[in-house]
Design a protein around this motif. Structure first.
Motif, PDB file in Angstrom:
ATOM      1  N   SER A 118       0.852  -1.190   0.000  1.00 16.57           N
ATOM      2  CA  SER A 118       0.000   0.000   0.000  1.00 16.57           C
ATOM      3  C   SER A 118       0.884   1.235   0.000  1.00 16.57           C
ATOM      4  CB  SER A 118      -0.916   0.013   1.229  1.00 16.57           C
ATOM      5  OG  SER A 118      -1.697   1.184   1.259  1.00 16.57           O
ATOM      6  N   ARG A 119       0.426   2.237  -0.723  1.00 23.18           N
ATOM      7  CA  ARG A 119       1.148   3.504  -0.810  1.00 23.18           C
ATOM      8  C   ARG A 119       0.179   4.651  -0.518  1.00 23.18           C
ATOM      9  NH1 ARG A 119       6.088   2.954  -3.359  1.00 23.18           N
ATOM     10  NH2 ARG A 119       6.427   0.914  -4.298  1.00 23.18           N
ATOM     11  N   CYS A 120       0.719   5.726   0.029  1.00 23.40           N
ATOM     12  CA  CYS A 120      -0.089   6.920   0.233  1.00 23.40           C
ATOM     13  C   CYS A 120      -0.287   7.597  -1.131  1.00 23.40           C
ATOM     14  CB  CYS A 120       0.570   7.846   1.251  1.00 23.40           C
ATOM     15  SG  CYS A 120       2.092   8.609   0.690  1.00 23.40           S
ATOM     16  N   PRO A 121      -1.144   8.599  -1.198  1.00 17.86           N
ATOM     17  CA  PRO A 121      -1.409   9.249  -2.482  1.00 17.86           C
ATOM     18  C   PRO A 121      -0.167   9.816  -3.176  1.00 17.86           C
ATOM     19  CG  PRO A 121      -3.115   9.835  -0.941  1.00 17.86           C
ATOM     20  CD  PRO A 121      -2.051   9.091  -0.163  1.00 17.86           C
ATOM     21  N   SER A 122       0.887  10.135  -2.426  1.00 19.36           N
ATOM     22  CA  SER A 122       2.097  10.671  -3.052  1.00 19.36           C
ATOM     23  C   SER A 122       3.009   9.562  -3.580  1.00 19.36           C
ATOM     24  CB  SER A 122       2.874  11.523  -2.053  1.00 19.36           C
ATOM     25  OG  SER A 122       3.387  10.699  -1.024  1.00 19.36           O
ATOM     26  N   GLY A 123       2.674   8.318  -3.277  1.00 19.36           N
ATOM     27  CA  GLY A 123       3.470   7.203  -3.754  1.00 19.36           C
ATOM     28  C   GLY A 123       4.409   6.597  -2.727  1.00 19.36           C
ATOM     29  N   HIS A 124       4.528   7.208  -1.550  1.00 18.35           N
ATOM     30  CA  HIS A 124       5.385   6.642  -0.503  1.00 18.35           C
ATOM     31  C   HIS A 124       4.790   5.334   0.011  1.00 18.35           C
ATOM     32  CE1 HIS A 124       6.277  11.053  -0.006  1.00 18.35           C
ATOM     33  NE2 HIS A 124       7.485  10.549  -0.169  1.00 18.35           N
ATOM     34  N   PRO A 125       5.636   4.370   0.400  1.00 18.82           N
ATOM     35  CA  PRO A 125       5.110   3.160   1.028  1.00 18.82           C
ATOM     36  C   PRO A 125       4.392   3.526   2.334  1.00 18.82           C
ATOM     37  CG  PRO A 125       7.444   2.900   0.493  1.00 18.82           C
ATOM     38  CD  PRO A 125       7.096   4.342   0.284  1.00 18.82           C
ATOM     39  N   ASN A 126       3.282   2.855   2.608  1.00 22.10           N
ATOM     40  CA  ASN A 126       2.688   3.011   3.935  1.00 22.10           C
ATOM     41  C   ASN A 126       2.396   1.666   4.602  1.00 22.10           C
ATOM     42  OD1 ASN A 126       0.254   2.414   2.655  1.00 22.10           O
ATOM     43  ND2 ASN A 126      -0.627   4.421   2.934  1.00 22.10           N
ATOM     44  N   VAL A 127       2.376   0.582   3.838  1.00 23.27           N
ATOM     45  CA  VAL A 127       2.253  -0.758   4.407  1.00 23.27           C
ATOM     46  C   VAL A 127       3.123  -1.702   3.586  1.00 23.27           C
ATOM     47  CG1 VAL A 127       0.702  -2.672   4.995  1.00 23.27           C
ATOM     48  CG2 VAL A 127      -0.132  -0.312   5.141  1.00 23.27           C
ATOM     49  N   VAL A 128       3.890  -2.530   4.294  1.00 19.14           N
ATOM     50  CA  VAL A 128       4.707  -3.542   3.630  1.00 19.14           C
ATOM     51  C   VAL A 128       4.256  -4.928   4.077  1.00 19.14           C
ATOM     52  CG1 VAL A 128       6.733  -2.054   3.324  1.00 19.14           C
ATOM     53  CG2 VAL A 128       6.528  -3.456   5.402  1.00 19.14           C
ATOM     54  N   LYS A 129       4.462  -5.885   3.208  1.00 19.01           N
ATOM     55  CA  LYS A 129       4.204  -7.291   3.530  1.00 19.01           C
ATOM     56  C   LYS A 129       5.536  -7.888   3.977  1.00 19.01           C
ATOM     57  CE  LYS A 129       2.042 -11.371   1.491  1.00 19.01           C
ATOM     58  NZ  LYS A 129       1.398 -11.861   0.250  1.00 19.01           N
ATOM     59  N   THR A 130       5.513  -8.591   5.105  1.00 17.03           N
ATOM     60  CA  THR A 130       6.762  -9.092   5.684  1.00 17.03           C
ATOM     61  C   THR A 130       6.786 -10.614   5.777  1.00 17.03           C
ATOM     62  OG1 THR A 130       5.915  -8.976   7.934  1.00 17.03           O
ATOM     63  CG2 THR A 130       7.021  -7.007   7.095  1.00 17.03           C
ATOM     64  N   GLU A 131       7.982 -11.123   5.900  1.00 19.88           N
ATOM     65  CA  GLU A 131       8.210 -12.549   6.142  1.00 19.88           C
ATOM     66  C   GLU A 131       7.636 -12.932   7.503  1.00 19.88           C
ATOM     67  OE1 GLU A 131       9.738 -14.849   4.309  1.00 19.88           O
ATOM     68  OE2 GLU A 131      10.892 -13.722   2.835  1.00 19.88           O
ATOM     69  N   PRO A 132       7.127 -14.151   7.640  1.00 19.88           N
ATOM     70  CA  PRO A 132       6.639 -14.576   8.956  1.00 19.88           C
ATOM     71  C   PRO A 132       7.767 -14.950   9.924  1.00 19.88           C
ATOM     72  CG  PRO A 132       6.233 -16.276   7.322  1.00 19.88           C
ATOM     73  CD  PRO A 132       6.794 -15.087   6.596  1.00 19.88           C
ATOM     74  N   ARG A 133       8.974 -15.076   9.399  1.00 19.69           N
ATOM     75  CA  ARG A 133      10.149 -15.287  10.239  1.00 19.69           C
ATOM     76  C   ARG A 133      11.251 -14.366   9.717  1.00 19.69           C
ATOM     77  NH1 ARG A 133      11.418 -19.065  13.848  1.00 19.69           N
ATOM     78  NH2 ARG A 133       9.991 -20.638  13.036  1.00 19.69           N
ATOM     79  N   LEU A 134      11.780 -13.533  10.600  1.00 24.73           N
ATOM     80  CA  LEU A 134      12.826 -12.593  10.199  1.00 24.73           C
ATOM     81  C   LEU A 134      14.153 -13.313  10.027  1.00 24.73           C
ATOM     82  CD1 LEU A 134      11.857  -9.634  12.558  1.00 24.73           C
ATOM     83  CD2 LEU A 134      11.207  -9.988  10.162  1.00 24.73           C
ATOM     84  N   ASP A 135      15.110 -12.646   9.403  1.00 24.23           N
ATOM     85  CA  ASP A 135      16.424 -13.244   9.116  1.00 24.23           C
ATOM     86  C   ASP A 135      17.131 -13.772  10.350  1.00 24.23           C
ATOM     87  OD1 ASP A 135      16.099 -12.725   6.423  1.00 24.23           O
ATOM     88  OD2 ASP A 135      17.344 -10.928   6.435  1.00 24.23           O
ATOM     89  N   ASP A 136      16.884 -13.162  11.509  1.00 24.21           N
ATOM     90  CA  ASP A 136      17.559 -13.609  12.732  1.00 24.21           C
ATOM     91  C   ASP A 136      16.816 -14.764  13.414  1.00 24.21           C
ATOM     92  OD1 ASP A 136      15.347 -12.384  13.895  1.00 24.21           O
ATOM     93  OD2 ASP A 136      16.506 -10.965  15.098  1.00 24.21           O
ATOM     94  N   GLY A 137      15.734 -15.254  12.777  1.00 29.33           N
ATOM     95  CA  GLY A 137      14.980 -16.377  13.316  1.00 29.33           C
ATOM     96  C   GLY A 137      13.755 -15.993  14.131  1.00 29.33           C
ATOM     97  N   THR A 138      13.568 -14.708  14.376  1.00 31.96           N
ATOM     98  CA  THR A 138      12.441 -14.244  15.173  1.00 31.96           C
ATOM     99  C   THR A 138      11.125 -14.448  14.425  1.00 31.96           C
ATOM    100  OG1 THR A 138      13.831 -12.528  16.158  1.00 31.96           O
ATOM    101  CG2 THR A 138      11.445 -12.238  16.351  1.00 31.96           C
ATOM    102  N   PRO A 139      10.145 -15.121  15.052  1.00 31.56           N
ATOM    103  CA  PRO A 139       8.821 -15.211  14.432  1.00 31.56           C
ATOM    104  C   PRO A 139       8.194 -13.817  14.385  1.00 31.56           C
ATOM    105  CG  PRO A 139       9.046 -16.781  16.239  1.00 31.56           C
ATOM    106  CD  PRO A 139      10.228 -15.868  16.303  1.00 31.56           C
ATOM    107  N   PHE A 140       7.544 -13.494  13.276  1.00 27.84           N
ATOM    108  CA  PHE A 140       6.969 -12.162  13.104  1.00 27.84           C
ATOM    109  C   PHE A 140       5.545 -12.301  12.573  1.00 27.84           C
ATOM    110  CE2 PHE A 140       6.663  -7.884  11.157  1.00 27.84           C
ATOM    111  CZ  PHE A 140       7.009  -7.133  12.275  1.00 27.84           C
TER     112      PHE A 140
END
Length: 164
Positions: A27-49
């Motif tokens: 999702s982006r705001c009207p100016s085109g900036h990101p406002n929502v990102v889709k993330t991995e369910p597990r981060l690179d360091d192993g943390t569940p997210f």
């Protein structure tokens, strides 16, 4: 999926830190900036997210914080206990959220746990609004309601629509 470096840089500026686990800007705001990102369910360091749709826009986050401080989350949670149709729609949002995250990857530590308090309560409007922004109207009934209460949150700042 590839995320453009310019988007990663914009998110880093919004968050004030290096972003982690970003799959795409959803999702982006009207100016085109990101406002929502889709993330991995597990981060690179192993943390569940569990927060698959992570709201990044600091302006939007501040506006949502004002809604949270108003007592809206308790009011919404109370309505879930009283309104069977709303409760069912919110449960469906939870199920869809889990299915989409599971399609990215299985993380046993967060199996069955969505985000924002779904499916029985409201504990984070940021997550619910992020879900609505990422998937559009109808994806999350309480995210939709909260987003509507925000109105044109981008008006009067750098997130306003780009005009030629």
């Amino acid at each position: 999926m590839t995320v453009e470096q310019a988007d990663l840089d914009a998110v880093a500026e919004q968050l004030g830190r290096t972003p982690r686990g970003i799959l795409e800007v959803v999702s982006r705001c009207p100016s085109g900036h990101p406002n929502v990102v889709k993330t991995e369910p597990r981060l690179d360091d192993g943390t569940p997210f569990p927060t698959m749709f992570y709201l990044t826009c600091d302006r939007l986050a501040a506006e949502i914080g004002t809604l949270e401080a108003s007592g809206l989350m308790k009011e919404m949670s109370d309505r879930l206990a009283e309104d069977a149709a709303l409760s069912e729609a919110y449960h469906e949002a939870h199920v869809a959220y889990l299915a989409e995250r599971e399609a990215i990857g299985h993380v046993p530590e967060i199996a069955g746990i969505s985000a924002g308090g779904m499916p029985t309560r409201v504990k984070c409007l940021h997550v619910l609004i992020g879900h609505s922004l990422a998937r559009g109207a109808g994806a999350n009934p309480l995210g939709d309601e909260a987003l509507e209460l925000l109105g044109d949150w981008w008006a009067g700042n750098a997130c306003g629509p780009v005009t030629a």
